[in-house]
Design a protein around this motif. Structure first.
Motif, PDB file in Angstrom:
ATOM      1  N   ASN A  97       0.830  -1.211   0.000  1.00  0.00           N
ATOM      2  CA  ASN A  97       0.000   0.000   0.000  1.00  0.00           C
ATOM      3  C   ASN A  97       0.858   1.252   0.000  1.00  0.00           C
ATOM      4  N   ASN A  98       1.827   1.294   0.918  1.00  0.00           N
ATOM      5  CA  ASN A  98       2.695   2.465   1.033  1.00  0.00           C
ATOM      6  C   ASN A  98       3.537   2.655  -0.219  1.00  0.00           C
ATOM      7  N   CYS A 142     -20.515  -4.457  -6.153  1.00  0.00           N
ATOM      8  CA  CYS A 142     -20.367  -3.447  -5.098  1.00  0.00           C
ATOM      9  C   CYS A 142     -18.947  -3.355  -4.551  1.00  0.00           C
ATOM     10  N   SER A 143     -18.350  -4.485  -4.212  1.00  0.00           N
ATOM     11  CA  SER A 143     -16.998  -4.446  -3.653  1.00  0.00           C
ATOM     12  C   SER A 143     -15.967  -4.163  -4.732  1.00  0.00           C
ATOM     13  N   GLY A 144     -16.243  -4.600  -5.966  1.00  0.00           N
ATOM     14  CA  GLY A 144     -15.342  -4.301  -7.072  1.00  0.00           C
ATOM     15  C   GLY A 144     -15.257  -2.805  -7.317  1.00  0.00           C
ATOM     16  N   PHE A 145     -16.380  -2.115  -7.152  1.00  0.00           N
ATOM     17  CA  PHE A 145     -16.426  -0.662  -7.310  1.00  0.00           C
ATOM     18  C   PHE A 145     -15.562   0.023  -6.251  1.00  0.00           C
ATOM     19  N   VAL A 146     -15.760  -0.356  -4.991  1.00  0.00           N
ATOM     20  CA  VAL A 146     -14.965   0.221  -3.900  1.00  0.00           C
ATOM     21  C   VAL A 146     -13.483  -0.081  -4.100  1.00  0.00           C
ATOM     22  N   HIS A 147     -13.189  -1.324  -4.443  1.00  0.00           N
ATOM     23  CA  HIS A 147     -11.803  -1.764  -4.663  1.00  0.00           C
ATOM     24  C   HIS A 147     -11.144  -0.909  -5.745  1.00  0.00           C
ATOM     25  N   TYR A 148     -11.883  -0.657  -6.825  1.00  0.00           N
ATOM     26  CA  TYR A 148     -11.337   0.084  -7.960  1.00  0.00           C
ATOM     27  C   TYR A 148     -11.127   1.561  -7.614  1.00  0.00           C
ATOM     28  N   VAL A 149     -12.121   2.179  -6.986  1.00  0.00           N
ATOM     29  CA  VAL A 149     -12.027   3.602  -6.659  1.00  0.00           C
ATOM     30  C   VAL A 149     -10.865   3.871  -5.713  1.00  0.00           C
ATOM     31  N   TYR A 150     -10.753   3.088  -4.651  1.00  0.00           N
ATOM     32  CA  TYR A 150      -9.650   3.289  -3.716  1.00  0.00           C
ATOM     33  C   TYR A 150      -8.308   2.933  -4.349  1.00  0.00           C
ATOM     34  N   GLY A 151      -8.318   1.963  -5.256  1.00  0.00           N
ATOM     35  CA  GLY A 151      -7.090   1.588  -5.952  1.00  0.00           C
ATOM     36  C   GLY A 151      -6.525   2.716  -6.790  1.00  0.00           C
ATOM     37  N   LYS A 152      -7.385   3.633  -7.247  1.00  0.00           N
ATOM     38  CA  LYS A 152      -6.925   4.785  -8.019  1.00  0.00           C
ATOM     39  C   LYS A 152      -6.013   5.685  -7.194  1.00  0.00           C
ATOM     40  N   TYR A 153      -6.094   5.548  -5.880  1.00  0.00           N
ATOM     41  CA  TYR A 153      -5.278   6.351  -4.974  1.00  0.00           C
ATOM     42  C   TYR A 153      -4.190   5.511  -4.290  1.00  0.00           C
ATOM     43  N   GLY A 154      -3.924   4.349  -4.870  1.00  0.00           N
ATOM     44  CA  GLY A 154      -2.867   3.497  -4.327  1.00  0.00           C
ATOM     45  C   GLY A 154      -3.232   2.805  -3.041  1.00  0.00           C
ATOM     46  N   ILE A 155      -4.540   2.769  -2.720  1.00  0.00           N
ATOM     47  CA  ILE A 155      -4.991   2.094  -1.496  1.00  0.00           C
ATOM     48  C   ILE A 155      -5.551   0.736  -1.879  1.00  0.00           C
TER      49      ILE A 155
END
Length: 233
Positions: A97-98, A142-155
């Protein structure tokens, strides 16, 4: 006598089976599923994608954790001062993550993760259709959406709602803020649906009937099924 030996044989078989399952089923670790050689699935695909973005994995993303993936993990662990066993547990997840956030930011490809940025990114996918198992703008669950959106910020968040719920810090409904994750009990007991809180009682999520849409927590359907909220930033 024959029945006695048959019963003993069954008992031995049951013990061996339990030992085998214990050795091969990996439990969630701080909300993340520990990944190791021999495993398959979307979490492995995400791992390979992350390693690839950091220059540790140069092969195609297959979703299979084989020797090439293990060696890539070991190289990453050694480079980050971790115990190099090729197993992705909580410390390796945190380092990924970091490293992801730092590497992406250094290339200027992402902004700093904040509630407003997360919400703005989530809203940009309004109307994307619902697809079971979907993890891209061509279709989300639903979880794929959250996973993708946060992934755009390296999370890097766990892929499924069930494994996502133990992640982060519990937040009461009265203290929700933009970017928090809200969970609901829908088609299965426990946390089985997730969305991103955007403020004023609203949340954005991938609905099975409407695709990516905005709903309100006071909606009778969601109010009855509200399960809890977590803060992951």
């Amino acid at each position: 006598m024959q029945k006695r030996y048959s019963k003993m044989g069954f008992t031995v078989f049951a013990i061996v089976l339990v030992i085998f399952l214990s050795a091969n089923i990996v439990q969630a670790d701080y909300g993340y599923t520990t990944l190791k050689m021999g495993m398959r699935g979307s979490d492995v695909s995400t791992l390979q994608t992350k390693l690839k973005s950091l220059g540790y994995f140069n092969n195609n993303v297959t979703g299979y954790f084989g020797s090439i993936t293990k060696n890539s993990v070991i190289r990453f662990q050694k480079a980050n001062g971790l115990y190099a066993d090729g197993i992705v547990g909580k410390n390796t997840y945190r380092a990924l993550n970091n490293s992801s956030a730092a590497a992406l930011s250094s290339r200027g490809t992402v902004e700093r993760a904040s509630g407003s940025n997360i919400v703005a990114t989530a809203k940009s996918y309004m109307g994307v259709p619902y697809v079971w198992g979907g993890t891209s703008p061509s279709g989300f669950d639903c979880s794929g959406f959250v996973h993708y959106v946060y992934g755009k910020y390296g999370i890097w968040l766990p892929r499924t709602t069930e494994s996502l719920y133990p992640t982060g810090t519990y937040v009461t409904k009265a203290n929700l803020r933009a970017g928090d994750l809200v969970f609901f009990t829908t088609y299965a007991p426990g946390a089985s649906h997730v969305g991103i809180y955007i403020g004023n009682g609203d949340f954005i999520h991938a609905s099975s009937s409407k695709g990516v849409t905005i709903s309100n927590l006071s909606n009778s359907y969601y109010a009855q099924r509200y399960f809890g909220a977590k803060r992951v930033m």
